[in-house]
Scaffold this active site. Structure first.
Site, PDB file in Angstrom:
ATOM      1  N   ARG A   1       0.817  -1.220   0.000  1.00  0.00           N
ATOM      2  CA  ARG A   1       0.000   0.000   0.000  1.00  0.00           C
ATOM      3  C   ARG A   1       0.848   1.266   0.000  1.00  0.00           C
ATOM      4  O   ARG A   1       0.419   2.309   0.507  1.00  0.00           O
ATOM      5  CB  ARG A   1      -0.978   0.019   1.178  1.00  0.00           C
ATOM      6  CG  ARG A   1      -2.051  -1.054   1.101  1.00  0.00           C
ATOM      7  CD  ARG A   1      -3.065  -0.873   2.218  1.00  0.00           C
ATOM      8  NE  ARG A   1      -3.950  -2.028   2.304  1.00  0.00           N
ATOM      9  CZ  ARG A   1      -4.559  -2.444   3.415  1.00  0.00           C
ATOM     10  NH1 ARG A   1      -4.357  -1.792   4.545  1.00  0.00           N
ATOM     11  NH2 ARG A   1      -5.352  -3.487   3.411  1.00  0.00           N
TER      12      ARG A   1
ATOM     13  N   ARG B   1      -3.183   6.557   0.714  1.00  0.00           N
ATOM     14  CA  ARG B   1      -3.747   7.705   1.410  1.00  0.00           C
ATOM     15  C   ARG B   1      -2.801   8.429   2.349  1.00  0.00           C
ATOM     16  O   ARG B   1      -3.105   9.544   2.791  1.00  0.00           O
ATOM     17  CB  ARG B   1      -4.991   7.256   2.185  1.00  0.00           C
ATOM     18  CG  ARG B   1      -6.131   6.791   1.289  1.00  0.00           C
ATOM     19  CD  ARG B   1      -7.303   6.270   2.092  1.00  0.00           C
ATOM     20  NE  ARG B   1      -6.959   5.044   2.813  1.00  0.00           N
ATOM     21  CZ  ARG B   1      -7.776   4.444   3.666  1.00  0.00           C
ATOM     22  NH1 ARG B   1      -8.959   4.989   3.943  1.00  0.00           N
ATOM     23  NH2 ARG B   1      -7.416   3.323   4.265  1.00  0.00           N
TER      24      ARG B   1
ATOM     25  N   ARG C   1      -6.855  12.087  -5.798  1.00  0.00           N
ATOM     26  CA  ARG C   1      -8.163  11.458  -5.588  1.00  0.00           C
ATOM     27  C   ARG C   1      -9.258  12.502  -5.452  1.00  0.00           C
ATOM     28  O   ARG C   1     -10.376  12.322  -5.964  1.00  0.00           O
ATOM     29  CB  ARG C   1      -8.127  10.547  -4.371  1.00  0.00           C
ATOM     30  CG  ARG C   1      -9.467   9.868  -4.140  1.00  0.00           C
ATOM     31  CD  ARG C   1      -9.382   8.628  -3.311  1.00  0.00           C
ATOM     32  NE  ARG C   1     -10.688   7.999  -3.152  1.00  0.00           N
ATOM     33  CZ  ARG C   1     -10.901   6.832  -2.587  1.00  0.00           C
ATOM     34  NH1 ARG C   1      -9.881   6.149  -2.111  1.00  0.00           N
ATOM     35  NH2 ARG C   1     -12.110   6.333  -2.479  1.00  0.00           N
TER      36      ARG C   1
ATOM     37  N   ASP D   1      -6.818  -3.210  -7.386  1.00  0.00           N
ATOM     38  CA  ASP D   1      -7.489  -3.843  -6.257  1.00  0.00           C
ATOM     39  C   ASP D   1      -7.687  -5.321  -6.558  1.00  0.00           C
ATOM     40  O   ASP D   1      -7.858  -5.709  -7.718  1.00  0.00           O
ATOM     41  CB  ASP D   1      -8.849  -3.180  -6.006  1.00  0.00           C
ATOM     42  CG  ASP D   1      -9.439  -3.589  -4.672  1.00  0.00           C
ATOM     43  OD1 ASP D   1     -10.212  -4.573  -4.648  1.00  0.00           O
ATOM     44  OD2 ASP D   1      -9.136  -2.957  -3.648  1.00  0.00           O
TER      45      ASP D   1
ATOM     46  N   TYR E   1     -14.908 -12.509  -0.545  1.00  0.00           N
ATOM     47  CA  TYR E   1     -15.662 -11.326  -0.961  1.00  0.00           C
ATOM     48  C   TYR E   1     -16.771 -11.708  -1.942  1.00  0.00           C
ATOM     49  O   TYR E   1     -17.888 -11.175  -1.874  1.00  0.00           O
ATOM     50  CB  TYR E   1     -14.726 -10.309  -1.608  1.00  0.00           C
ATOM     51  CG  TYR E   1     -13.830  -9.605  -0.633  1.00  0.00           C
ATOM     52  CD1 TYR E   1     -14.256  -8.454   0.037  1.00  0.00           C
ATOM     53  CD2 TYR E   1     -12.539 -10.060  -0.375  1.00  0.00           C
ATOM     54  CE1 TYR E   1     -13.425  -7.792   0.942  1.00  0.00           C
ATOM     55  CE2 TYR E   1     -11.706  -9.405   0.522  1.00  0.00           C
ATOM     56  CZ  TYR E   1     -12.146  -8.276   1.173  1.00  0.00           C
ATOM     57  OH  TYR E   1     -11.335  -7.628   2.063  1.00  0.00           O
TER      58      TYR E   1
END
Length: 341
Positions: free
Chosen positions: A23, A27, A36, A73, A147
């Site tokens: 990652r 962010r 973003r 992703d 998922y």
């Protein structure tokens, strides 16, 4: 010329250690947050290939990491298999229809949803210096299936584990379908310029030993064998988070070229128990990176020293936290770059 990361994954053990962070494009970076805010939601960013390439390159420009990990992703695979995918603010990703309620055969595949990801890989590889490694990735079948079956993430994967016990044939068909698409997906990334790939099994730790063999080791072994047959020079990193004492069996039986280990694993134990000479990736606690200071330095040196006698890619035990200070990442880089065995 291959860079330090690619050399290490190919089982050389130079004095210096390559570093990248899971990652690392995300962010905690102000440049990511600005992009973003300008471009919109997460899925829109993934499918804007210029934006996705820019995000992938941002941590390379800022920190000089040895590897650039594709900005995408793990749920792109079920999206290509025909499930609807949305990312809801404050709730995380949602897939529909849920496979605990609907049959796999009801999905209509949309393979063109993979094509923009390959274009992002091409753009990043073209922009990278030769000594930086382009890393592709996919989710491992068990984690992706959790998922697909439940429609969202959960703490204990209760619905998916129950389905696997209740109807192993139907669940096995889901796993095999994911294996097939994942092989094509990783192969497409490699053909577009990915020089190594990682299989993320974020929920591997929720399984019993027998289920771990069936739903983690066997599917990852199938993917690894297929990729090696098509692309024999491309290293594969397997990351079964939470595998614990099952990690040596995973390393032996899947055929991966390197094993990522999470922060709950004692690196001294891993160095002793994993196959001799196998490259290892990890395993600093992301909270140590968040905290910084002397704790960060001592923790990082413990990991480096534990793996001094085998090929080692320095990384975190999981993804970098959103609120990690930039200066702590810079401090970690100084520690890793300054270490020698």
């Amino acid at each position: 010329m291959p860079g330090l990361l690619l050399d290490t994954l190919r089982k050389t053990n130079p004095g210096k250690r390559p570093i990248w962070l899971m990652r690392q494009a995300g962010r905690y970076l102000p440049e990511y947050r600005a992009l973003r805010a300008d471009k919109g939601g997460f899925l829109a960013l993934v499918y804007d290939t210029d934006a996705a390439a820019e995000i992938t390159l941002q941590p390379i420009r800022r920190f000089g990491f040895d590897g650039a990990i594709l900005f995408s992703d793990i749920l792109i695979v079920p999206y290509a298999m025909g499930q609807d995918l949305e990312f809801l603010a404050g709730e995380g990703p949602k897939l529909s229809p849920r496979l605990v309620d609907s049959a796999l055969g009801n999905l209509s595949a949309v393979p063109e949803r993979l094509t923009p990801i390959y274009e992002t890989v091409r753009k990043v590889r073209a922009a990278l210096d030769d000594d930086k490694t382009m890393l592709g990735f996919a989710g491992s079948p068990w984690t992706v299936a959790t998922y697909m079956c439940a429609g969202e993430g959960s703490r204990d994967q209760h619905e998916t584990r129950a389905m696997a016990y209740r109807d192993p044939q139907a669940f096995g068909e889901v796993i095999q379908a994911i294996v097939g698409v994942t092989v094509e997906y990783l192969s497409g990334q490699i053909e577009a310029g990915a020089e190594a790939v990682q299989l993320f099994d974020s929920w591997a730790g929720s399984l019993s030993p027998a289920q771990f063999e069936q739903w983690v080791i066997a599917p990852n072994a199938a993917i690894t064998a297929a990729i090696k047959a098509r692309h024999p020079g491309t290293p594969i990193i397997g990351f079964p988070k939470g595998a614990g004492e099952k990690l040596p069996a995973y390393a032996r039986e899947t055929g991966v070229d390197a094993v990522g280990i999470d922060e709950t694993i004692d690196p001294v134990w891993a160095a002793r128990e994993l196959p001799q000479g196998l490259p290892v990736q990890g395993n600093l606690d992301p909270l140590l990176l968040l905290s910084g200071g002397e704790a960060l330095e001592s923790g990082a040196r413990r990991v480096l020293d534990a793996f001094a006698n085998r090929p080692h890619v320095f990384n975190l035990g999981h993804g970098i936290g959103q609120f990690t200070p930039i200066e702590n990442v810079e401090a970690l880089l100084r520690i890793v770059r300054g270490w020698s065995r």
